[in-house]
Design a protein around this motif. Structure first.
Motif, PDB file in Angstrom:
ATOM      1  N   CYS A  77     -23.757 -11.167   2.507  1.00 25.55           N
ATOM      2  CA  CYS A  77     -22.839 -10.739   1.442  1.00 25.55           C
ATOM      3  C   CYS A  77     -23.314  -9.422   0.831  1.00 25.55           C
ATOM      4  O   CYS A  77     -22.494  -8.585   0.458  1.00 25.55           O
ATOM      5  N   ASP A  96     -13.527  -6.165   0.477  1.00 28.80           N
ATOM      6  CA  ASP A  96     -12.909  -7.488   0.491  1.00 28.80           C
ATOM      7  C   ASP A  96     -12.784  -8.029   1.911  1.00 28.80           C
ATOM      8  O   ASP A  96     -13.001  -9.219   2.156  1.00 28.80           O
ATOM      9  N   LEU A 115     -16.213  -9.186   2.998  1.00 29.37           N
ATOM     10  CA  LEU A 115     -16.572 -10.438   2.337  1.00 29.37           C
ATOM     11  C   LEU A 115     -15.830 -11.625   2.968  1.00 29.37           C
ATOM     12  O   LEU A 115     -16.420 -12.693   3.158  1.00 29.37           O
ATOM     13  N   ARG A 116     -14.564 -11.430   3.314  1.00 28.84           N
ATOM     14  CA  ARG A 116     -13.798 -12.512   3.954  1.00 28.84           C
ATOM     15  C   ARG A 116     -14.375 -12.845   5.324  1.00 28.84           C
ATOM     16  O   ARG A 116     -14.488 -14.015   5.687  1.00 28.84           O
ATOM     17  N   LEU A 165     -15.138 -13.841  -3.081  1.00 29.93           N
ATOM     18  CA  LEU A 165     -14.550 -12.593  -3.593  1.00 29.93           C
ATOM     19  C   LEU A 165     -14.704 -12.563  -5.103  1.00 29.93           C
ATOM     20  O   LEU A 165     -14.676 -13.584  -5.758  1.00 29.93           O
TER      21      LEU A 165
END
Length: 65
Positions: A31, A54, A57-58, A64
């Protein structure tokens, strides 16, 4: 020397890719890699940094913000 827009975009993509590889190979927390790439993106002055963060992160199943 003045670069054209396509050349500048290609250079920015190359730098982003190199930083992604370098950061991913040395980081422990997946992350944190996304946030490091986000900070690098902001430093380069790119416009789609939030989307890239984003998306990263997904892909890494990180929460998020």
């Amino acid at each position: 020397m003045k670069l054209s827009r396509p050349a500048l975009a290609a250079l920015a993509a190359f730098v982003f890719g190199c930083s992604a590889f370098t950061t991913a190979s040395s980081a422990v927390n997946p992350c944190q890699v996304c946030y490091d790439l986000y900070n690098r993106c902001l430093q380069l002055g790119q416009l789609d940094c939030d989307y890239k963060r984003d998306d990263c992160l997904r892909r890494k199943n990180c929460p998020l913000q």
